[in-house]
Motif scaffolding. Structure first.
Motif, PDB file in Angstrom:
ATOM      1  N   SER A  86      45.860  31.350  16.902  1.00  0.00           N
ATOM      2  CA  SER A  86      46.045  32.084  18.157  1.00  0.00           C
ATOM      3  C   SER A  86      47.500  32.519  18.316  1.00  0.00           C
ATOM      4  CB  SER A  86      45.642  31.208  19.350  1.00  0.00           C
ATOM      5  OG  SER A  86      44.258  31.017  19.389  1.00  0.00           O
ATOM      6  N   ALA A  87      48.432  31.637  17.942  1.00  0.00           N
ATOM      7  CA  ALA A  87      49.851  31.965  18.046  1.00  0.00           C
ATOM      8  C   ALA A  87      50.219  33.104  17.104  1.00  0.00           C
ATOM      9  CB  ALA A  87      50.694  30.727  17.751  1.00  0.00           C
ATOM     10  N   ILE A  88      49.630  33.119  15.917  1.00  0.00           N
ATOM     11  CA  ILE A  88      49.891  34.204  14.971  1.00  0.00           C
ATOM     12  C   ILE A  88      49.271  35.497  15.483  1.00  0.00           C
ATOM     13  CG2 ILE A  88      49.374  35.035  12.637  1.00  0.00           C
ATOM     14  CD1 ILE A  88      49.601  32.053  11.771  1.00  0.00           C
ATOM     15  N   ALA A  89      48.100  35.387  16.091  1.00  0.00           N
ATOM     16  CA  ALA A  89      47.407  36.567  16.604  1.00  0.00           C
ATOM     17  C   ALA A  89      48.133  37.181  17.792  1.00  0.00           C
ATOM     18  CB  ALA A  89      45.972  36.204  16.994  1.00  0.00           C
ATOM     19  N   ASN A  90      48.698  36.335  18.684  1.00  0.00           N
ATOM     20  CA  ASN A  90      49.294  36.875  19.912  1.00  0.00           C
ATOM     21  C   ASN A  90      50.793  37.100  19.826  1.00  0.00           C
ATOM     22  OD1 ASN A  90      50.708  34.432  20.483  1.00  0.00           O
ATOM     23  ND2 ASN A  90      48.972  33.599  21.611  1.00  0.00           N
ATOM     24  N   GLY A  91      51.403  36.778  18.678  1.00  0.00           N
ATOM     25  CA  GLY A  91      52.828  37.056  18.521  1.00  0.00           C
ATOM     26  C   GLY A  91      53.731  35.848  18.631  1.00  0.00           C
ATOM     27  N   GLY A  92      53.157  34.641  18.674  1.00  0.00           N
ATOM     28  CA  GLY A  92      53.992  33.445  18.642  1.00  0.00           C
ATOM     29  C   GLY A  92      53.926  32.557  19.872  1.00  0.00           C
ATOM     30  N   THR A  93      53.081  32.894  20.848  1.00  0.00           N
ATOM     31  CA  THR A  93      52.981  32.080  22.063  1.00  0.00           C
ATOM     32  C   THR A  93      51.956  30.971  21.871  1.00  0.00           C
ATOM     33  OG1 THR A  93      53.564  33.963  23.460  1.00  0.00           O
ATOM     34  CG2 THR A  93      52.523  32.076  24.538  1.00  0.00           C
ATOM     35  N   LEU A  94      52.390  29.726  22.118  1.00  0.00           N
ATOM     36  CA  LEU A  94      51.489  28.579  22.033  1.00  0.00           C
ATOM     37  C   LEU A  94      51.029  28.213  23.436  1.00  0.00           C
ATOM     38  CD1 LEU A  94      53.196  26.150  19.491  1.00  0.00           C
ATOM     39  CD2 LEU A  94      51.014  27.290  19.209  1.00  0.00           C
ATOM     40  N   TYR A  95      49.745  28.375  23.679  1.00  0.00           N
ATOM     41  CA  TYR A  95      49.163  27.972  24.961  1.00  0.00           C
ATOM     42  C   TYR A  95      48.562  26.576  24.844  1.00  0.00           C
ATOM     43  CZ  TYR A  95      49.460  32.786  26.696  1.00  0.00           C
ATOM     44  OH  TYR A  95      49.916  34.016  27.115  1.00  0.00           O
ATOM     45  N   VAL A  96      48.522  25.877  25.967  1.00  0.00           N
ATOM     46  CA  VAL A  96      47.793  24.608  26.016  1.00  0.00           C
ATOM     47  C   VAL A  96      46.309  24.948  26.141  1.00  0.00           C
ATOM     48  CG1 VAL A  96      47.395  22.472  27.287  1.00  0.00           C
ATOM     49  CG2 VAL A  96      49.708  23.421  27.132  1.00  0.00           C
ATOM     50  N   PRO A  97      45.482  24.573  25.164  1.00  0.00           N
ATOM     51  CA  PRO A  97      44.050  24.881  25.288  1.00  0.00           C
ATOM     52  C   PRO A  97      43.471  24.185  26.512  1.00  0.00           C
ATOM     53  CG  PRO A  97      44.604  24.152  23.063  1.00  0.00           C
ATOM     54  CD  PRO A  97      45.781  23.855  23.918  1.00  0.00           C
ATOM     55  N   HIS A  98      42.694  24.915  27.283  1.00  0.00           N
ATOM     56  CA  HIS A  98      42.109  24.302  28.472  1.00  0.00           C
ATOM     57  C   HIS A  98      40.680  24.786  28.675  1.00  0.00           C
ATOM     58  CE1 HIS A  98      43.823  28.085  29.954  1.00  0.00           C
ATOM     59  NE2 HIS A  98      42.968  28.024  30.963  1.00  0.00           N
ATOM     60  N   VAL A  99      39.910  23.947  29.340  1.00  0.00           N
ATOM     61  CA  VAL A  99      38.485  24.219  29.504  1.00  0.00           C
ATOM     62  C   VAL A  99      38.068  24.291  30.969  1.00  0.00           C
ATOM     63  CG1 VAL A  99      37.674  21.821  29.478  1.00  0.00           C
ATOM     64  CG2 VAL A  99      36.233  23.602  28.501  1.00  0.00           C
ATOM     65  N   ILE A 100      38.961  23.921  31.898  1.00  0.00           N
ATOM     66  CA  ILE A 100      38.664  23.986  33.325  1.00  0.00           C
ATOM     67  C   ILE A 100      39.355  25.203  33.922  1.00  0.00           C
ATOM     68  CG2 ILE A 100      38.723  22.782  35.536  1.00  0.00           C
ATOM     69  CD1 ILE A 100      37.065  21.361  33.394  1.00  0.00           C
ATOM     70  N   LYS A 101      38.565  26.049  34.576  1.00  0.00           N
ATOM     71  CA  LYS A 101      39.098  27.276  35.162  1.00  0.00           C
ATOM     72  C   LYS A 101      39.348  27.120  36.658  1.00  0.00           C
ATOM     73  CE  LYS A 101      38.184  32.258  34.715  1.00  0.00           C
ATOM     74  NZ  LYS A 101      39.188  32.516  33.656  1.00  0.00           N
ATOM     75  N   ARG A 102      38.371  26.520  37.365  1.00  0.00           N
ATOM     76  CA  ARG A 102      38.476  26.349  38.815  1.00  0.00           C
ATOM     77  C   ARG A 102      37.836  25.028  39.237  1.00  0.00           C
ATOM     78  NH1 ARG A 102      38.305  31.202  42.132  1.00  0.00           N
ATOM     79  NH2 ARG A 102      36.716  30.213  43.422  1.00  0.00           N
ATOM     80  N   ILE A 103      38.334  24.473  40.332  1.00  0.00           N
ATOM     81  CA  ILE A 103      37.692  23.332  40.997  1.00  0.00           C
ATOM     82  C   ILE A 103      37.272  23.816  42.378  1.00  0.00           C
ATOM     83  CG2 ILE A 103      37.935  20.948  41.752  1.00  0.00           C
ATOM     84  CD1 ILE A 103      40.258  20.677  39.752  1.00  0.00           C
ATOM     85  N   GLU A 104      35.993  23.612  42.713  1.00  0.00           N
ATOM     86  CA  GLU A 104      35.458  24.162  43.951  1.00  0.00           C
ATOM     87  C   GLU A 104      34.733  23.095  44.777  1.00  0.00           C
ATOM     88  OE1 GLU A 104      34.466  28.703  42.347  1.00  0.00           O
ATOM     89  OE2 GLU A 104      32.833  27.275  42.715  1.00  0.00           O
ATOM     90  N   GLU A 105      34.643  23.343  46.074  1.00  0.00           N
ATOM     91  CA  GLU A 105      33.789  22.553  46.948  1.00  0.00           C
ATOM     92  C   GLU A 105      32.331  22.853  46.608  1.00  0.00           C
ATOM     93  OE1 GLU A 105      34.641  20.280  48.875  1.00  0.00           O
ATOM     94  OE2 GLU A 105      36.695  20.618  49.569  1.00  0.00           O
ATOM     95  N   PRO A 106      31.402  21.960  46.988  1.00  0.00           N
ATOM     96  CA  PRO A 106      29.988  22.231  46.707  1.00  0.00           C
ATOM     97  C   PRO A 106      29.502  23.575  47.255  1.00  0.00           C
ATOM     98  CG  PRO A 106      30.270  19.960  47.411  1.00  0.00           C
ATOM     99  CD  PRO A 106      31.593  20.627  47.602  1.00  0.00           C
ATOM    100  N   GLU A 107      30.131  24.038  48.350  1.00  0.00           N
ATOM    101  CA  GLU A 107      29.727  25.322  48.925  1.00  0.00           C
ATOM    102  C   GLU A 107      30.363  26.508  48.216  1.00  0.00           C
ATOM    103  OE1 GLU A 107      31.301  22.923  50.650  1.00  0.00           O
ATOM    104  OE2 GLU A 107      29.544  21.941  51.530  1.00  0.00           O
ATOM    105  N   GLY A 108      31.289  26.245  47.291  1.00  0.00           N
ATOM    106  CA  GLY A 108      31.915  27.318  46.537  1.00  0.00           C
ATOM    107  C   GLY A 108      33.339  27.637  46.945  1.00  0.00           C
ATOM    108  N   ASP A 109      33.856  26.987  47.987  1.00  0.00           N
ATOM    109  CA  ASP A 109      35.236  27.246  48.412  1.00  0.00           C
ATOM    110  C   ASP A 109      36.219  26.716  47.361  1.00  0.00           C
ATOM    111  OD1 ASP A 109      34.271  28.326  50.767  1.00  0.00           O
ATOM    112  OD2 ASP A 109      34.349  26.404  51.833  1.00  0.00           O
ATOM    113  N   LEU A 110      37.251  27.486  47.107  1.00  0.00           N
ATOM    114  CA  LEU A 110      38.231  27.135  46.080  1.00  0.00           C
ATOM    115  C   LEU A 110      39.102  25.968  46.531  1.00  0.00           C
ATOM    116  CD1 LEU A 110      39.626  27.822  43.365  1.00  0.00           C
ATOM    117  CD2 LEU A 110      41.136  29.344  44.643  1.00  0.00           C
ATOM    118  N   ILE A 111      39.226  24.979  45.650  1.00  0.00           N
ATOM    119  CA  ILE A 111      40.157  23.863  45.868  1.00  0.00           C
ATOM    120  C   ILE A 111      41.410  24.076  45.033  1.00  0.00           C
ATOM    121  CG2 ILE A 111      40.523  21.380  45.565  1.00  0.00           C
ATOM    122  CD1 ILE A 111      37.533  20.983  45.963  1.00  0.00           C
ATOM    123  N   ARG A 112      41.208  24.442  43.784  1.00  0.00           N
ATOM    124  CA  ARG A 112      42.344  24.586  42.870  1.00  0.00           C
ATOM    125  C   ARG A 112      41.953  25.499  41.722  1.00  0.00           C
ATOM    126  NH1 ARG A 112      44.355  19.554  39.211  1.00  0.00           N
ATOM    127  NH2 ARG A 112      45.889  20.611  37.912  1.00  0.00           N
TER     128      ARG A 112
END
Length: 643
Positions: A475-501
């Motif tokens: 990925s770093a070679i593909a994007n020009g040298g930037t190393l990202y922290v791989p992550h799998v969580i995009k959002r944390i929400e309330e059961p009703e769908g309201d954004l927490i984080r």
């Protein structure tokens, strides 16, 4: 006369005592009246409520765990009702008869039921014992029909975890299981809401790592019972309205993942019945689009307590279905590592990419003899860096590795994230190994020998990486040298769908690589797939996708005879591993895919085709024709002559 006087004195004495006694009785009676007034009049309602509570049984209402959704809000992990049969000793009147009846209804032996009861005999008698979990609706109906004959036996509704795609992505999502003694102490030391025996907690994967968000707050209800433990009908005129005292459970928080469920299904379809792992990343954010280890397991089987025979099968399987092969094990990367060797040499200015060497199939260093994989055909002939990457010439990289030295290779490997954990939000990740002179001295108390460098240069020897690390490197070679922290969580929400984080991409490091270095590497990787004689030219090329990548084969044991003819014939566990890491489109990368096919002998018709199919599935509707270099020319239609 004297006798008479004595009698009168005695009577007078008793009369005095009688007065005292009468006064004591009156006072005691008065105190008793006051106490009765206090209990019956002044605090009558309160004590009546207490008496009602003694006849009530508190029942836990399990809180649903938070659900997991993919990036397009498709459900990955959900909850469903589950039924348990419980035994409460306090209300069981005829234990032997109840034991017999229950064993017949649930098709369990009396010994099995007894063993469960003995195991929980130290628990309070009012605490229910779960005899059988997740029973069928037919079993529920049978028990309910015989409850009058079995006081103390109840059907309890609980919640089980349901994983939509079974074993697909099972290591990533994880599973839940009953908390054990060791976990109980640790969890209660850092949790506001206390756990108790019988609770289910995340044991693996996202379920474990994100337990504090996924876990809800249990509720409680009250049931009025008679002397036999049977529930009584609810009377609204009671002073203690236990129905109003019901505490509703609070569901856990929902997690929106970076995973693309459709892509995840495509991964499994492309990988078929192979053993190994696949990771797909967005190189511009570090988001994990797909993550799959195979063989896997069905996490739903764990959600209410796994059967012992299934557990024994999982732990005895030689292909280790419980091991997450994407992050929990490291393997020699083979020729996919050659790109790192080339990068180190280019960055240090130690090679001219146009300089050529002659590969005759054999490289000698002192008394060491190292063969190129094309040795039977006399080697690759004259090669420069471009051709060496395209055709994966071992001879070229043996020479290059010796020229720059193992410590320079190690320097750039570590700079690009190897030999260290990626930082993904999952437990159990291993760092892999990148050797150096210092590493060997510390590990084995031995100096580094020059003859150990050639294998390292082609990703063998002491070198090991995880599939996720390799995806991150490319990925770093593909994007020009930037190393990202791989992550799998995009959002944390309330059961009703309201954004927490919302979790934003995290940049770990920006490696300032030379533009010329990146250009040479990308051109070489593009040639691997799109130029004749490239090692993935036949199997990974796809019209209109501009796939670039690198094949790799890593040896498990050395096969001295004819490798191509013998690999498929040797015992499975001794066969070579096949690697392929690819990204597309080469000039505007949107996805990086790393595939490890264990014991697949070679990547040319295995890992390469898997990567190709995954990239095509993901980019099908996301490619702009202006972003691609090459497109297969369309044949001109012949004009149809009129009749």
């Amino acid at each position: 006369m004297a006798a008479l006087i004595g009698q009168r004195e005695e009577i007078r004495e008793y009369q005095g005592r009688y007065v005292y006694f009468t006064g004591f009785v009156v006072c005691a009676f008065f105190i008793l009246l006051i106490r009765i007034w206090y209990l019956q009049v002044l605090n009558g309602d309160r004590f009546y409520r207490y008496s009602q509570e003694i006849a009530l049984r508190q029942e836990k209402i399990s809180a649903p765990r938070g659900i997991m959704l993919d990036r397009n809000r498709e459900t990955l992990v959900d909850n469903a009702p589950s039924f348990d049969i419980t035994w409460t000793p306090q209300y069981v009147t005829e234990a032997e008869q109840t034991l017999l009846n229950l064993s017949l209804l649930l098709k369990m032996s009396k010994e099995e039921v007894k063993a469960i009861l003995v195991k929980a005999e130290k628990n309070p008698r009012f605490e229910p014992r779960i005899i059988k979990k997740d029973v069928s609706r037919d079993e529920v109906a049978l028990v309910e029909a015989h409850r009058f004959d079995m006081p103390g036996i109840d059907v309890v509704t609980d919640i089980k975890r349901v994983y939509s795609d079974g074993p697909i992505g099972s290591h990533l999502y994880g599973y839940v299981g009953e908390v054990n003694d060791a976990q109980l102490e640790e969890l209660n030391s850092r949790s506001f809401q206390k756990y108790q025996m019988g609770d289910f907690v995340g044991q693996f994967g996202i379920e474990e790592k994100w337990e504090e968000y996924l876990r809800g707050v249990d509720g409680a209800t009250y049931a009025e019972v008679d002397a036999f433990g049977r529930k009584r009908s609810y009377e609204q005129n009671t002073v203690f309205d236990y129905q109003k005292s019901k505490k509703e459970p609070t569901p856990g928080k929902n997690l929106v993942l970076t995973i693309d469920r459709n892509l995840q299904l495509s991964v499994q379809k492309a990988f078929k019945d192979k053993v190994g792992a696949v990771v797909a990343l967005d190189p511009n954010s570090g988001e994990i689009l797909a993550m799959h280890s195979q063989p896997g397991f069905d996490p739903t089987e764990f959600s209410r307590g796994i059967q012992s025979d299934l557990w024994n099968h999982l732990i005895s399987d030689l292909n280790k279905p419980l091991l997450d092969k994407t992050i929990q094990d490291a393997f020699p990367p083979g020729s996919t590592f050659k790109l790192l060797t080339a990068l180190a040499a280019l960055e240090e200015g130690l090679i001219d990419p146009n300089e050529t060497v002659h590969c005759n199939g054999h490289y000698y260093l002192g008394r060491g003899h190292y063969r190129c994989w094309m040795w039977r055909k006399g080697g690759h002939g004259t090669v420069n860096l471009h051709r060496a990457i395209k055709e994966s010439c071992d001879y070229y990289f043996y020479r290059l590795g010796v020229k720059i030295g193992v410590d320079v290779i190690a320097k750039y490997a570590r700079m690009l994230g190897l030999s260290q954990k990626t930082g993904i939000e999952l437990r159990g990740e291993v760092p892999g190994t990148i050797p150096s002179t210092e590493w060997k001295l510390k590990r084995f108390h031995e100096i580094w020998f020059p003859g150990e460098t050639p294998p390292v240069a082609i990703g063998q020897g002491y070198v090991t990486v995880t599939v996720l690390q390799l995806a991150k490197l490319y990925s770093a070679i593909a994007n020009g040298g930037t190393l990202y922290v791989p992550h799998v969580i995009k959002r944390i929400e309330e059961p009703e769908g309201d954004l927490i984080r919302e979790l934003d991409p995290q940049i770990l490091k920006i490696s300032k690589l030379k533009e010329t270095t990146l250009k040479n590497l990308r051109e070489g990787l593009y040639a691997v797939v799109n130029e004749p004689a490239g090692t993935a030219y036949v199997s990974a090329r796809a019209d209109g996708y501009d796939i670039a990548g690198k094949t790799g084969t890593s040896q498990v044991v050395k096969i001295k005879k004819d490798k191509e003819k013998q690999c498929e014939q040797v015992e499975f566990k001794y066969r070579d591993h096949g690697w392929f890491v690819g990204f597309a489109p080469v000039d505007h990368p949107k996805i990086v895919v790393a595939v490890l096919a264990l014991h697949d002998c070679h990547p040319y018709h295995g890992a390469t085709m898997v990567v190709r199919d995954i990239i095509k599935a993901y980019l099908k509707d996301k490619i702009d024709s202006r972003e691609i270099r090459w497109k297969k020319p369309q044949k001109k239609k012949e004009e149809v002559k009129g009749a």
